[in-house]
Design a protein around this motif. Structure first.
Motif, PDB file in Angstrom:
ATOM      1  N   TYR A   1      33.449  35.454  33.951  1.00 12.79           N
ATOM      2  CA  TYR A   1      33.973  35.299  32.589  1.00 12.79           C
ATOM      3  C   TYR A   1      33.376  34.041  31.967  1.00 12.79           C
ATOM      4  O   TYR A   1      33.168  33.038  32.647  1.00 12.79           O
TER       5      TYR A   1
ATOM      6  N   HIS B   1      32.338  38.612  29.314  1.00 13.89           N
ATOM      7  CA  HIS B   1      32.281  38.943  30.743  1.00 13.89           C
ATOM      8  C   HIS B   1      30.934  39.558  31.063  1.00 13.89           C
ATOM      9  O   HIS B   1      30.332  40.233  30.229  1.00 13.89           O
TER      10      HIS B   1
ATOM     11  N   CYS C   1      42.390  37.861  26.777  1.00 15.48           N
ATOM     12  CA  CYS C   1      41.438  38.576  27.637  1.00 15.48           C
ATOM     13  C   CYS C   1      41.954  38.611  29.077  1.00 15.48           C
ATOM     14  O   CYS C   1      42.177  37.555  29.685  1.00 15.48           O
TER      15      CYS C   1
ATOM     16  N   MET D   1      41.953  38.666  33.023  1.00 17.22           N
ATOM     17  CA  MET D   1      41.021  38.146  34.025  1.00 17.22           C
ATOM     18  C   MET D   1      41.465  38.585  35.409  1.00 17.22           C
ATOM     19  O   MET D   1      42.640  38.482  35.741  1.00 17.22           O
TER      20      MET D   1
END
Lengths: 69, 398
Positions: free
Chosen positions: B48, B40, B299, B301
């Motif tokens: 991202y 990021h 991850c 987002m």
């Protein structure tokens, strides 16, 4: 053991990359929108097994299933 | 306009316009992939970057959390972005918008164009084959898709120079300068509006007329706005991607005599080699906008960020491709995603493949020996399309 192979293209997954058709034109064809499907009932004629596996290994959408019968 | 600060921490602060990335992005992606599958940056209003095959695929298939309405990651986000269907379309409107464009780009339609592309390549080669050196980007790789598209659109060949400028303004200068993007879009809209008006009076059988004659889902002709958007897409998505792919292939062959000799001796290997060039030097990176909070490969987002959807990084993922950093021209299993996957699979993929194949085939037939010119400088494009913009070559064995 090597039985007969049968291929099937999942129409919901196919996006028309046509990699299968260019690698194995004996086994796959395209419809009017360019999406692929197996020719006939998908039975792989003797001698074309490698092409069937090659087509499967190159489909970016993982749309090709091969069954050993 | 000041230059962005140089990157010192690729994992937390990457910048895909940094000169190091432009020069050689591959080690950067390897570093990121080893650290975290999705990096990021706060730059470009928050982006991202998935670097694994798995994460890229997951985002492509997830049209619920990720919108395609912004496909270029920029410093600015105009509201609303002018649509260029189908690349900027989301379901359910996407399906029909794509179907309209499919037929002129099906393999059979592309095959009809092949002789023309072959003639273009040979005409270009005629222009420099007697010289000892040439900039292959300026005189060959760039000109092939430009001349092919002017032929398909039924517009004068010289207009290709306009197209080149607009693409540069949209995809390179426009990453940091919104005025440049809007200027290019307005010029393109005006250009295609004029083409559409002229065809209303004098119908033709080219691609512009094909789109004008297409019907929307409601059975009505497409609006001029839709036709103009689709035409802009064809220029912006189809030209520098293809010239980049041809250029990277020649760049590789110029410095790899063994591959060059093998392809000259075994031209039937070319289609396989082209797929490997597409994998190893994928030109196109697309964008998405995060619409709803979600998690990809562990991850989190958040909405308000965009995604730099790197097909090139996915294609270098060693978890999927053995010896991913090597160019293996007879690589048999090559499930690369250079043209994307899912509903936004590149509509021009078959055309791009044909142009690459013909361009490399005709070049090798007539110029089997060539190498990088050590006295020249190779430059690479900046931003979301990667390819050589200057490719100085020495021709022949001399």
């Amino acid at each position: 053991m090597s039985g007969t192979l049968r291929i099937h293209v999942d129409p919901d997954k196919c996006q028309g990359h046509a990699r299968c058709k260019s690698l194995a034109p004996e086994l796959f064809e395209l419809d009017a929108l360019g999406n692929a499907h197996e020719i006939g009932d998908g039975t792989v004629p003797a001698g074309l097994e490698d092409k069937a596996w090659l087509a499967q290994a190159n489909c970016p959408e993982f749309a090709i299933a091969i069954k050993e019968e | 306009m000041s230059s962005p600060a140089p990157v010192t921490d690729w994992v937390r602060d990457f910048d895909h316009t940094d000169p190091r990335w432009t020069e050689n992005p591959y080690p950067i992606w390897d570093e990121l992939r080893a650290e975290c599958p999705v990096a990021h940056t706060d730059r470009f209003l928050g982006v991202y970057l998935p670097t694994t095959y798995e994460a890229v695929k997951e985002i492509c298939y997830d049209t619920e959390h990720f919108s395609s309405r912004r496909v270029v990651v920029r410093n600015v986000r105009p509201e609303p972005p002018p649509p260029a269907p189908p690349i900027t379309s989301d379901p359910p409107a996407h399906k029909h918008a794509k179907q309209i464009l499919l037929s002129p780009f099906l393999p059979d339609a592309v095959r009809q164009l092949e002789p023309r592309v072959r003639a273009i390549c040979n005409d270009l080669i005629d222009g420099f084959i007697n010289d000892k050196s040439c900039d292959a980007a300026a005189r060959y790789t760039k000109r092939i898709p430009i001349r092919a598209i002017t032929h398909m659109l039924g517009v004068p060949e010289k207009d290709g120079d306009l197209f080149i400028r607009w693409i540069h303004e949209m995809l390179e200068l426009g990453v940091h300068d919104d005025n440049m993007v809007m200027k290019a879009i307005h010029e393109m809209v005006a250009y295609f509006a004029e083409q559409i008006e002229s065809r209303k009076k004098h119908p033709t059988d080219d691609l512009i007329s094909t789109l004008m004659n297409a019907r929307g889902e409601d059975g009505q002709p497409l609006t001029d706005l839709h036709v103009q958007g689709a035409l802009r897409l064809l220029l912006v998505a189809g030209l520098d991607t293809t010239w980049s792919a041809i250029g990277s292939s020649l760049w590789h062959l110029a410095q790899t005599p063994a591959d060059r000799a093998r392809l000259v001796a075994e031209p039937e290997l070319l289609p396989t080699a082209i797929e490997e060039f597409l994998r190893a030097f994928s030109p196109a990176t697309s964008g998405r906008e995060v619409m709803k909070e979600t998690t990809v490969s562990g991850c989190p987002m958040k909405p308000g960020n965009t995604v730099l959807l790197s097909f090139p990084a996915a294609n270098r993922d060693p978890a999927v491709f053995p010896d991913a950093d090597k160019v293996i021209i007879d690589r048999k299993e090559n499930r690369h995603v250079a043209f994307g996957v899912g509903i936004h699979r590149c509509v021009g993929a078959h055309l791009a493949r044909m142009e690459m194949l013909v361009a490399i085939e005709e070049w090798l037939k007539r110029i089997p020996d060539f190498r990088l010119d050590p006295s020249g400088e190779i430059t690479w494009s900046e931003g979301s399309v990667r390819g050589p913009r200057q490719l100085p070559l020495l021709l022949g064995t001399g």
